[in-house]
Design an enzyme around this catalytic site. Sequence first.
Site, PDB file in Angstrom:
ATOM      1  N   TYR A  78       0.726  -1.169   0.290  1.00  0.00           N
ATOM      2  CA  TYR A  78      -0.178  -0.282   0.116  1.00  0.00           C
ATOM      3  C   TYR A  78       0.844   1.149  -0.418  1.00  0.00           C
ATOM      4  O   TYR A  78       0.655   2.097  -0.997  1.00  0.00           O
ATOM      5  CB  TYR A  78      -1.108  -0.254   1.005  1.00  0.00           C
ATOM      6  CG  TYR A  78      -1.774   1.126   1.758  1.00  0.00           C
ATOM      7  CD1 TYR A  78      -2.786   1.504   0.920  1.00  0.00           C
ATOM      8  CD2 TYR A  78      -1.046   1.970   2.744  1.00  0.00           C
ATOM      9  CE1 TYR A  78      -3.775   2.725   1.044  1.00  0.00           C
ATOM     10  CE2 TYR A  78      -2.148   3.442   2.940  1.00  0.00           C
ATOM     11  CZ  TYR A  78      -2.510   3.845   2.283  1.00  0.00           C
ATOM     12  OH  TYR A  78      -3.381   4.914   2.483  1.00  0.00           O
TER      13      TYR A  78
HETATM   14  P1  NAD Z   1     -12.416   5.317   2.079  1.00  0.00           P
HETATM   15  O1  NAD Z   1     -11.722   3.914   1.587  1.00  0.00           O
HETATM   16  O2  NAD Z   1     -13.099   5.759   2.960  1.00  0.00           O
HETATM   17  O3  NAD Z   1     -13.023   6.490   0.736  1.00  0.00           O
HETATM   18  C1  NAD Z   1     -11.775   6.076  -0.063  1.00  0.00           C
HETATM   19  C2  NAD Z   1     -13.118   6.478  -1.535  1.00  0.00           C
HETATM   20  O4  NAD Z   1     -12.617   6.289  -2.679  1.00  0.00           O
HETATM   21  C3  NAD Z   1     -14.258   5.309  -1.709  1.00  0.00           C
HETATM   22  O5  NAD Z   1     -14.816   5.693  -1.010  1.00  0.00           O
HETATM   23  C4  NAD Z   1     -13.992   4.722  -2.703  1.00  0.00           C
HETATM   24  O6  NAD Z   1     -15.608   4.118  -3.187  1.00  0.00           O
HETATM   25  C5  NAD Z   1     -13.580   5.447  -4.100  1.00  0.00           C
HETATM   26  N1  NAD Z   1     -13.091   4.870  -4.634  1.00  0.00           N
HETATM   27  C6  NAD Z   1     -11.718   4.069  -4.990  1.00  0.00           C
HETATM   28  N2  NAD Z   1     -11.290   4.605  -6.167  1.00  0.00           N
HETATM   29  C7  NAD Z   1     -11.941   4.434  -6.856  1.00  0.00           C
HETATM   30  C8  NAD Z   1     -12.620   5.274  -8.554  1.00  0.00           C
HETATM   31  N3  NAD Z   1     -12.111   4.079  -9.555  1.00  0.00           N
HETATM   32  N4  NAD Z   1     -13.205   5.722  -9.062  1.00  0.00           N
HETATM   33  C9  NAD Z   1     -14.517   6.474  -7.547  1.00  0.00           C
HETATM   34  N5  NAD Z   1     -14.452   6.605  -6.816  1.00  0.00           N
HETATM   35  C10 NAD Z   1     -13.498   5.483  -6.039  1.00  0.00           C
HETATM   36  O7  NAD Z   1     -10.485   5.753   2.823  1.00  0.00           O
HETATM   37  P2  NAD Z   1     -10.293   7.456   3.450  1.00  0.00           P
HETATM   38  O8  NAD Z   1      -9.904   6.555   4.837  1.00  0.00           O
HETATM   39  O9  NAD Z   1     -11.578   7.781   3.420  1.00  0.00           O
HETATM   40  O10 NAD Z   1      -9.080   7.630   2.994  1.00  0.00           O
HETATM   41  C11 NAD Z   1      -9.021   8.354   1.078  1.00  0.00           C
HETATM   42  C12 NAD Z   1      -7.825   8.405   1.242  1.00  0.00           C
HETATM   43  O11 NAD Z   1      -6.980   9.090   1.901  1.00  0.00           O
HETATM   44  C13 NAD Z   1      -7.302   7.116   0.298  1.00  0.00           C
HETATM   45  O12 NAD Z   1      -6.887   7.569  -1.069  1.00  0.00           O
HETATM   46  C14 NAD Z   1      -6.297   7.158   1.401  1.00  0.00           C
HETATM   47  O13 NAD Z   1      -5.137   6.219   0.853  1.00  0.00           O
HETATM   48  C15 NAD Z   1      -5.473   7.939   2.306  1.00  0.00           C
HETATM   49  N6  NAD Z   1      -5.395   7.657   3.199  1.00  0.00           N
HETATM   50  C16 NAD Z   1      -6.148   7.832   4.769  1.00  0.00           C
HETATM   51  C17 NAD Z   1      -5.757   7.812   5.440  1.00  0.00           C
HETATM   52  C18 NAD Z   1      -6.471   7.410   6.590  1.00  0.00           C
HETATM   53  O14 NAD Z   1      -6.624   6.946   8.030  1.00  0.00           O
HETATM   54  N7  NAD Z   1      -7.791   7.018   6.350  1.00  0.00           N
HETATM   55  C19 NAD Z   1      -3.889   7.530   6.662  1.00  0.00           C
HETATM   56  C20 NAD Z   1      -3.055   8.230   5.009  1.00  0.00           C
HETATM   57  C21 NAD Z   1      -3.996   8.229   3.710  1.00  0.00           C
HETATM   58  C1  UGA Z   2      -4.066   3.898   8.799  1.00  0.00           C
HETATM   59  C2  UGA Z   2      -4.655   3.900   7.584  1.00  0.00           C
HETATM   60  O1  UGA Z   2      -5.323   2.347   7.264  1.00  0.00           O
HETATM   61  C3  UGA Z   2      -3.955   3.499   5.895  1.00  0.00           C
HETATM   62  O2  UGA Z   2      -5.095   3.884   4.564  1.00  0.00           O
HETATM   63  C4  UGA Z   2      -3.189   4.631   6.289  1.00  0.00           C
HETATM   64  O3  UGA Z   2      -2.876   4.995   4.690  1.00  0.00           O
HETATM   65  C5  UGA Z   2      -2.619   5.364   7.428  1.00  0.00           C
HETATM   66  O4  UGA Z   2      -3.414   4.943   8.571  1.00  0.00           O
HETATM   67  C6  UGA Z   2      -1.874   6.410   7.667  1.00  0.00           C
HETATM   68  O5  UGA Z   2      -1.143   6.987   8.198  1.00  0.00           O
HETATM   69  O6  UGA Z   2      -1.492   6.786   6.368  1.00  0.00           O
HETATM   70  P1  UGA Z   2      -2.705   2.299  10.349  1.00  0.00           P
HETATM   71  O7  UGA Z   2      -2.449   2.531  11.287  1.00  0.00           O
HETATM   72  O8  UGA Z   2      -3.121   0.666   9.590  1.00  0.00           O
HETATM   73  O9  UGA Z   2      -3.525   2.450   8.948  1.00  0.00           O
HETATM   74  O10 UGA Z   2      -4.265   2.155  10.998  1.00  0.00           O
HETATM   75  P2  UGA Z   2      -5.362   1.765  11.474  1.00  0.00           P
HETATM   76  O11 UGA Z   2      -6.075   0.660  11.167  1.00  0.00           O
HETATM   77  O12 UGA Z   2      -6.097   2.288  12.801  1.00  0.00           O
HETATM   78  O13 UGA Z   2      -4.338   0.851  12.669  1.00  0.00           O
HETATM   79  C7  UGA Z   2      -3.935   1.309  13.745  1.00  0.00           C
HETATM   80  C8  UGA Z   2      -2.713   0.571  14.931  1.00  0.00           C
HETATM   81  O14 UGA Z   2      -4.136  -0.882  15.274  1.00  0.00           O
HETATM   82  C9  UGA Z   2      -2.175  -0.682  14.154  1.00  0.00           C
HETATM   83  O15 UGA Z   2      -0.515  -0.717  14.381  1.00  0.00           O
HETATM   84  C10 UGA Z   2      -2.654  -1.761  13.673  1.00  0.00           C
HETATM   85  O16 UGA Z   2      -1.899  -3.306  13.645  1.00  0.00           O
HETATM   86  C11 UGA Z   2      -3.310  -1.832  15.469  1.00  0.00           C
HETATM   87  N1  UGA Z   2      -5.057  -2.789  14.881  1.00  0.00           N
HETATM   88  C12 UGA Z   2      -5.874  -2.696  13.830  1.00  0.00           C
HETATM   89  C13 UGA Z   2      -5.119  -3.505  15.405  1.00  0.00           C
HETATM   90  O17 UGA Z   2      -4.099  -3.809  16.743  1.00  0.00           O
HETATM   91  N2  UGA Z   2      -6.414  -4.245  15.143  1.00  0.00           N
HETATM   92  C14 UGA Z   2      -7.313  -4.232  14.255  1.00  0.00           C
HETATM   93  O18 UGA Z   2      -8.535  -4.746  14.773  1.00  0.00           O
HETATM   94  C15 UGA Z   2      -6.962  -3.231  14.246  1.00  0.00           C
END
Ligand code: NAD
Ligand code: UGA
Length: 324
Positions: free
Chosen positions: A149
């Site tokens: 990823y």
């Molecule tokens: P999410 O999955 O809730 O939202 C992403 C949305 O994009 C989804 O609703 C999905 O249906 C849509 N999508 C994906 N491919 C598509 C396509 N081809 N056409 C149209 N729509 C499409 O995820 P999120 O947590 O809201 O994350 C949003 C963005 O932020 C992502 O790019 C993710 O990598 C990035 N990001 C998230 C986190 C986090 O902690 N949530 C951290 C770092 C980066």
């Molecule tokens: C998150 C998002 O899922 C990614 O999309 C994003 O890109 C990433 O943050 C980021 O910061 O870039 P992650 O840190 O793994 O990734 O977020 P969580 O799923 O909230 O996990 C946080 C921690 O809890 C991790 O160490 C994970 O292993 C742990 N975890 C998660 C558990 O121990 N149990 C669970 O059921 C889920």
Amino acid sequence: MKFVVTGAAGFIGSRLVESLLSEFSDASVVGIDCFTDYYPRSIKEQNRTASSERYLFIEDDLLSADLSFLQGATAIFHQAGQPGVRKSWGQEFVEYTRQNIDLTQRLLEASLEIDTLEAFVYASSSSIYGDAERFPTTEDDLPAPKSPYGVTKLAAEQLASLYAKNFSLPTVSLRYFTVYGPGQRPDMAFNKFIRSALEGRSIEVYGDGEQIREFTHVDDIVKANILAWRKRPAPGSVINLSGGASVSVNEVIEVIRQIHAAPIAVDYQETALGDVRRTGGSTDLAAQLLEWKPSIDIETGLRSEYEWLSAQKTLGQADAEEWA
Ligand code: NAD
Ligand code: UGA
């Protein structure tokens, strides 16, 4: 003014749409999403509450959609993608290259044709750092993703910078550090932990729970997106958005225990492949370029997610459970 939000039915995108509509009363907003099956559509439909005559929602796949809706855009907030560190191994990887790399390249290319564009804001990730060499990690530190990823998020970020360098496209990549709050995806830790507490199940922790994150509240992330357009940092800028406090998973569970006001059992399992031991970013550059700093502390933020999930307990819960 016209704002475009990709991934508008997702966790962060849906919240950003609402903020843009309420903050800019003279702006139109176009949101697009194709409801990928990473998690159930029913959950995304619950998050997608924005309704306004200034809001157009398009259901389409950005990999194949006619992109003429981008015309006249002031800013594009590119949130669409395939998220999640742990699922990005094996056969799933193709979804990550398509939704994160190919899709971003297609949007960047189309953006070159938009002469009204003031910002192309890309949702990058702390996962590009892997096990970082130092903390707080700065934007200049060596990226070394630990998961497939992270590799795709870094590739897309580099593409954004290339389009800035070669074509002066006004890109800004925001490296989000683990985002949480109302609407959080059902695969993410806080959502799973709180649902387990509400349903009287034990919390599953991957590893010893001593891994550290700088969790960042979604409302702070939304604010930074808007500032990334308003403050006009130099094209190609790359900026950390880190939550302000280093917290271990075990400490998070302790806070959830206090909010839940009841005992919660914890089941420690194998460490997840690709999981980094610690994230923590310097926000000096965000302060300097965006005048942004995180404003929501972990207790307040966890409470907001707990209240949201308590209210959602019946709606969509079965689907989320099947998926998790
Ligand atoms: P999410 O999955 O809730 O939202 C992403 C949305 O994009 C989804 O609703 C999905 O249906 C849509 N999508 C994906 N491919 C598509 C396509 N081809 N056409 C149209 N729509 C499409 O995820 P999120 O947590 O809201 O994350 C949003 C963005 O932020 C992502 O790019 C993710 O990598 C990035 N990001 C998230 C986190 C986090 O902690 N949530 C951290 C770092 C980066
Ligand atoms: C998150 C998002 O899922 C990614 O999309 C994003 O890109 C990433 O943050 C980021 O910061 O870039 P992650 O840190 O793994 O990734 O977020 P969580 O799923 O909230 O996990 C946080 C921690 O809890 C991790 O160490 C994970 O292993 C742990 N975890 C998660 C558990 O121990 N149990 C669970 O059921 C889920």
